[in-house]
Design a protein around this motif. Structure first.
Motif, PDB file in Angstrom:
ATOM      1  N   TRP A 140      33.805  46.461  36.116  1.00 55.84           N
ATOM      2  CA  TRP A 140      34.328  46.170  34.778  1.00 55.84           C
ATOM      3  C   TRP A 140      35.670  46.864  34.546  1.00 55.84           C
ATOM      4  O   TRP A 140      36.576  46.297  33.914  1.00 55.84           O
ATOM      5  N   ALA A 141      35.819  48.089  35.061  1.00 52.56           N
ATOM      6  CA  ALA A 141      37.072  48.830  34.915  1.00 52.56           C
ATOM      7  C   ALA A 141      38.169  48.204  35.763  1.00 52.56           C
ATOM      8  O   ALA A 141      39.329  48.100  35.326  1.00 52.56           O
ATOM      9  N   PHE A 142      37.833  47.772  36.971  1.00 56.13           N
ATOM     10  CA  PHE A 142      38.830  47.182  37.862  1.00 56.13           C
ATOM     11  C   PHE A 142      39.337  45.849  37.338  1.00 56.13           C
ATOM     12  O   PHE A 142      40.538  45.562  37.411  1.00 56.13           O
ATOM     13  N   SER A 143      38.445  45.015  36.808  1.00 55.40           N
ATOM     14  CA  SER A 143      38.900  43.728  36.282  1.00 55.40           C
ATOM     15  C   SER A 143      39.690  43.905  34.990  1.00 55.40           C
ATOM     16  O   SER A 143      40.630  43.151  34.720  1.00 55.40           O
ATOM     17  N   THR A 144      39.325  44.910  34.195  1.00 53.30           N
ATOM     18  CA  THR A 144      40.091  45.225  32.985  1.00 53.30           C
ATOM     19  C   THR A 144      41.498  45.679  33.350  1.00 53.30           C
ATOM     20  O   THR A 144      42.498  45.176  32.823  1.00 53.30           O
ATOM     21  N   VAL A 145      41.585  46.651  34.239  1.00 53.23           N
ATOM     22  CA  VAL A 145      42.877  47.187  34.655  1.00 53.23           C
ATOM     23  C   VAL A 145      43.713  46.110  35.342  1.00 53.23           C
ATOM     24  O   VAL A 145      44.921  46.006  35.112  1.00 53.23           O
ATOM     25  N   GLY A 146      43.061  45.285  36.179  1.00 50.39           N
ATOM     26  CA  GLY A 146      43.798  44.213  36.850  1.00 50.39           C
ATOM     27  C   GLY A 146      44.424  43.246  35.862  1.00 50.39           C
ATOM     28  O   GLY A 146      45.565  42.788  36.053  1.00 50.39           O
ATOM     29  N   THR A 147      43.704  42.937  34.796  1.00 48.67           N
ATOM     30  CA  THR A 147      44.249  42.066  33.749  1.00 48.67           C
ATOM     31  C   THR A 147      45.487  42.680  33.113  1.00 48.67           C
ATOM     32  O   THR A 147      46.523  42.012  32.955  1.00 48.67           O
ATOM     33  N   ILE A 148      45.395  43.948  32.773  1.00 48.95           N
ATOM     34  CA  ILE A 148      46.508  44.626  32.108  1.00 48.95           C
ATOM     35  C   ILE A 148      47.705  44.775  33.036  1.00 48.95           C
ATOM     36  O   ILE A 148      48.853  44.546  32.642  1.00 48.95           O
ATOM     37  N   GLU A 149      47.458  45.159  34.283  1.00 49.81           N
ATOM     38  CA  GLU A 149      48.556  45.317  35.247  1.00 49.81           C
ATOM     39  C   GLU A 149      49.362  44.030  35.373  1.00 49.81           C
ATOM     40  O   GLU A 149      50.599  44.048  35.321  1.00 49.81           O
ATOM     41  N   SER A 150      48.657  42.913  35.537  1.00 49.59           N
ATOM     42  CA  SER A 150      49.349  41.637  35.724  1.00 49.59           C
ATOM     43  C   SER A 150      50.056  41.182  34.452  1.00 49.59           C
ATOM     44  O   SER A 150      51.209  40.738  34.492  1.00 49.59           O
ATOM     45  N   ARG A 151      49.397  41.310  33.331  1.00 55.98           N
ATOM     46  CA  ARG A 151      50.013  40.825  32.096  1.00 55.98           C
ATOM     47  C   ARG A 151      51.179  41.712  31.655  1.00 55.98           C
ATOM     48  O   ARG A 151      52.138  41.234  31.044  1.00 55.98           O
ATOM     49  N   TYR A 152      51.126  42.995  31.975  1.00 55.49           N
ATOM     50  CA  TYR A 152      52.255  43.888  31.703  1.00 55.49           C
ATOM     51  C   TYR A 152      53.452  43.466  32.561  1.00 55.49           C
ATOM     52  O   TYR A 152      54.589  43.427  32.088  1.00 55.49           O
ATOM     53  N   CYS A 153      53.186  43.130  33.805  1.00 54.58           N
ATOM     54  CA  CYS A 153      54.238  42.670  34.712  1.00 54.58           C
ATOM     55  C   CYS A 153      54.847  41.354  34.214  1.00 54.58           C
ATOM     56  O   CYS A 153      56.077  41.193  34.191  1.00 54.58           O
ATOM     57  N   ILE A 154      54.009  40.426  33.811  1.00 44.95           N
ATOM     58  CA  ILE A 154      54.491  39.133  33.330  1.00 44.95           C
ATOM     59  C   ILE A 154      55.334  39.289  32.066  1.00 44.95           C
ATOM     60  O   ILE A 154      56.364  38.636  31.897  1.00 44.95           O
ATOM     61  N   LYS A 155      54.903  40.204  31.191  1.00 43.53           N
ATOM     62  CA  LYS A 155      55.568  40.371  29.895  1.00 43.53           C
ATOM     63  C   LYS A 155      56.849  41.191  29.991  1.00 43.53           C
ATOM     64  O   LYS A 155      57.872  40.868  29.386  1.00 43.53           O
ATOM     65  N   VAL A 160      52.996  47.814  37.667  1.00 45.57           N
ATOM     66  CA  VAL A 160      52.585  49.217  37.661  1.00 45.57           C
ATOM     67  C   VAL A 160      51.087  49.299  37.943  1.00 45.57           C
ATOM     68  O   VAL A 160      50.297  48.574  37.329  1.00 45.57           O
ATOM     69  N   GLU A 161      50.684  50.192  38.843  1.00 44.90           N
ATOM     70  CA  GLU A 161      49.260  50.399  39.108  1.00 44.90           C
ATOM     71  C   GLU A 161      48.694  51.394  38.101  1.00 44.90           C
ATOM     72  O   GLU A 161      49.193  52.518  37.981  1.00 44.90           O
ATOM     73  N   LEU A 162      47.648  50.971  37.409  1.00 44.55           N
ATOM     74  CA  LEU A 162      47.050  51.778  36.352  1.00 44.55           C
ATOM     75  C   LEU A 162      45.699  52.338  36.800  1.00 44.55           C
ATOM     76  O   LEU A 162      45.177  51.977  37.848  1.00 44.55           O
ATOM     77  N   SER A 163      45.133  53.210  35.973  1.00 37.11           N
ATOM     78  CA  SER A 163      43.987  54.023  36.390  1.00 37.11           C
ATOM     79  C   SER A 163      42.635  53.464  35.958  1.00 37.11           C
ATOM     80  O   SER A 163      42.304  53.470  34.760  1.00 37.11           O
ATOM     81  N   GLU A 164      41.850  53.032  36.913  1.00 36.56           N
ATOM     82  CA  GLU A 164      40.460  52.668  36.646  1.00 36.56           C
ATOM     83  C   GLU A 164      39.618  53.908  36.337  1.00 36.56           C
ATOM     84  O   GLU A 164      38.676  53.849  35.536  1.00 36.56           O
ATOM     85  N   GLN A 165      39.982  55.025  36.957  1.00 35.35           N
ATOM     86  CA  GLN A 165      39.219  56.256  36.755  1.00 35.35           C
ATOM     87  C   GLN A 165      39.265  56.708  35.305  1.00 35.35           C
ATOM     88  O   GLN A 165      38.293  57.269  34.791  1.00 35.35           O
ATOM     89  N   GLN A 166      40.378  56.452  34.627  1.00 36.59           N
ATOM     90  CA  GLN A 166      40.460  56.786  33.204  1.00 36.59           C
ATOM     91  C   GLN A 166      39.357  56.097  32.416  1.00 36.59           C
ATOM     92  O   GLN A 166      38.695  56.720  31.570  1.00 36.59           O
ATOM     93  N   LEU A 167      39.137  54.819  32.694  1.00 34.42           N
ATOM     94  CA  LEU A 167      38.085  54.086  31.989  1.00 34.42           C
ATOM     95  C   LEU A 167      36.708  54.598  32.370  1.00 34.42           C
ATOM     96  O   LEU A 167      35.828  54.749  31.520  1.00 34.42           O
ATOM     97  N   VAL A 168      36.496  54.864  33.657  1.00 25.92           N
ATOM     98  CA  VAL A 168      35.201  55.377  34.116  1.00 25.92           C
ATOM     99  C   VAL A 168      34.870  56.696  33.418  1.00 25.92           C
ATOM    100  O   VAL A 168      33.734  56.917  32.977  1.00 25.92           O
ATOM    101  N   ASP A 169      35.864  57.571  33.269  1.00 27.32           N
ATOM    102  CA  ASP A 169      35.628  58.904  32.714  1.00 27.32           C
ATOM    103  C   ASP A 169      35.681  58.952  31.191  1.00 27.32           C
ATOM    104  O   ASP A 169      34.947  59.739  30.574  1.00 27.32           O
ATOM    105  N   CYS A 170      36.552  58.152  30.587  1.00 27.73           N
ATOM    106  CA  CYS A 170      36.903  58.375  29.182  1.00 27.73           C
ATOM    107  C   CYS A 170      36.452  57.297  28.205  1.00 27.73           C
ATOM    108  O   CYS A 170      36.461  57.533  26.988  1.00 27.73           O
ATOM    109  N   ASP A 171      36.083  56.122  28.690  1.00 24.57           N
ATOM    110  CA  ASP A 171      35.686  55.037  27.795  1.00 24.57           C
ATOM    111  C   ASP A 171      34.216  55.200  27.413  1.00 24.57           C
ATOM    112  O   ASP A 171      33.317  54.784  28.143  1.00 24.57           O
TER     113      ASP A 171
END
Length: 324
Positions: A140-155, A160-171
């Motif tokens: 769930w964290a990887f697909s969330t981050v993957g969505t954001i990484e790609s859409r940030y690039c498109i926009k 930029v590679e973002l942190s899945e570990q942040q979601l695992v630890d902090c969400d």
């Protein structure tokens, strides 16, 4: 005469079995070397070898049918081959909310319907490298981050590679390595932003939250939402970018190699992946997905799944975020 023939046949069978065993011994040793497999005891290795042989046989039988044109995809003896079916099922990491808690967005009413016949955001250099969640239930964290990484690039331009570990630890709305739901994770991201993976590296297990606001990339998001229906999801992928989709993973899917997967499914969605595009081959429509099981899986981490038949509930659980 009968006795002599019997013993000749028996000798032939034993010789064939011995040859097969030697061949399997060689393949087992090569497989362990390729995937850097080591076991804690002889008993453990014997158990893993037996499991591996069972999966090896399944793959060979399936690929014989694929070679004959009776299957649309091929399998391979990959890094999951020493895992039992029970162990593979325990990797389930998708925990959807009750249907009444979901907010749907309908793309069929958008003026740009229908979309292009083929889409692949990898061609636009807006999909990060394939990653590996390991045995942490963090798809769930990887697909969330993957969505954001790609859409940030498109926009905005940079990938930029973002942190899945942040979601695992902090969400706190999700359960770390015990599973979660992308839509809930998008709320966390909208509120706090995202650290880069280089500043908050993935460990494959939950730790204490080490989020630092000063190092976070703040995201201007208008909303996050869910999508239902493959037409809606395809439109969102085509015009807005990759997004998270759920999938009801059956054991066979763990051993996918290439081709268009169109076979067995689990009883319910249990895994989240990233839809990065879609296309068709010989009138067979498919999704292009990026998985989080490393480059050993599929076509260097990517796969094709039959489209427009809602295979394994892939059209029931699309999740995305709009950046502004």
């Amino acid at each position: 005469m009968y006795s002599e023939t019997f013993f000749l046949v028996l000798a032939f069978i034993l010789a064939c079995n011995a040859t097969t065993l030697r061949s399997l011994d060689s393949e087992w040793k090569l497989w362990k070397s390729n995937y850097e497999k080591k076991y804690t005891s002889q008993i453990d290795e014997e158990f893993r070898r037996k499991t591996w042989e069972s999966n090896w046989k399944m793959v060979q039988e399936h690929n014989q049918l694929a070679d004959q044109g009776k299957k649309s995809y091929w399998m391979k003896v990959n890094h999951f081959a020493d895992k039992t079916e029970k162990e593979l099922k325990s990797m389930s990491c998708f925990h959807p909310p009750a249907s009444e808690e979901r907010t749907f967005k309908n793309y069929q009413d958008r003026s740009y319907q229908p979309g292009p016949s083929n889409v692949d955001w990898r061609d636009e250099k807006c999909v990060t490298a394939v990653k590996d969640q390991g045995y942490c239930g963090s798809c769930w964290a990887f697909s969330t981050v993957g969505t954001i990484e790609s859409r940030y690039c498109i926009k905005y331009g940079p990938l930029v590679e973002l942190s899945e570990q942040q979601l695992v630890d902090c969400d706190s709305s999700n359960d770390g390595c015990c599973g979660g739901f992308p839509s809930s994770a998008f709320f966390h991201v909208t509120e706090y932003g995202m650290m880069k993976s280089s500043n908050y590296k993935y460990k494959g297990y939950a730790t204490e939250c080490r989020f630092k606001n000063s190092k976070a990339l703040q995201l201007n998001a208008s909303k996050s939402y869910d999508l239902i229906g493959e037409d809606n999801i395809a439109s969102a992928v085509a015009f807005d970018g990759p997004l998270s989709v759920a999938f009801a993973v059956h054991t066979h899917f763990y051993f996918y190699d290439k081709g268009i997967y169109d076979e067995a499914c689990a009883p319910a969605a249990n895994h989240a992946i990233l839809a990065v595009g879609y296309g068709s081959e010989e009138y067979e429509q498919y999704w292009i997905i990026k998985n989080s099981w490393g480059q050993y899986w599929g076509e260097k981490g990517y796969g094709k799944i039959r489209r427009n038949v809602n295979l394994c509930e892939i059209g029931d659980w699309g999740s995305a975020i709009d950046l502004i």
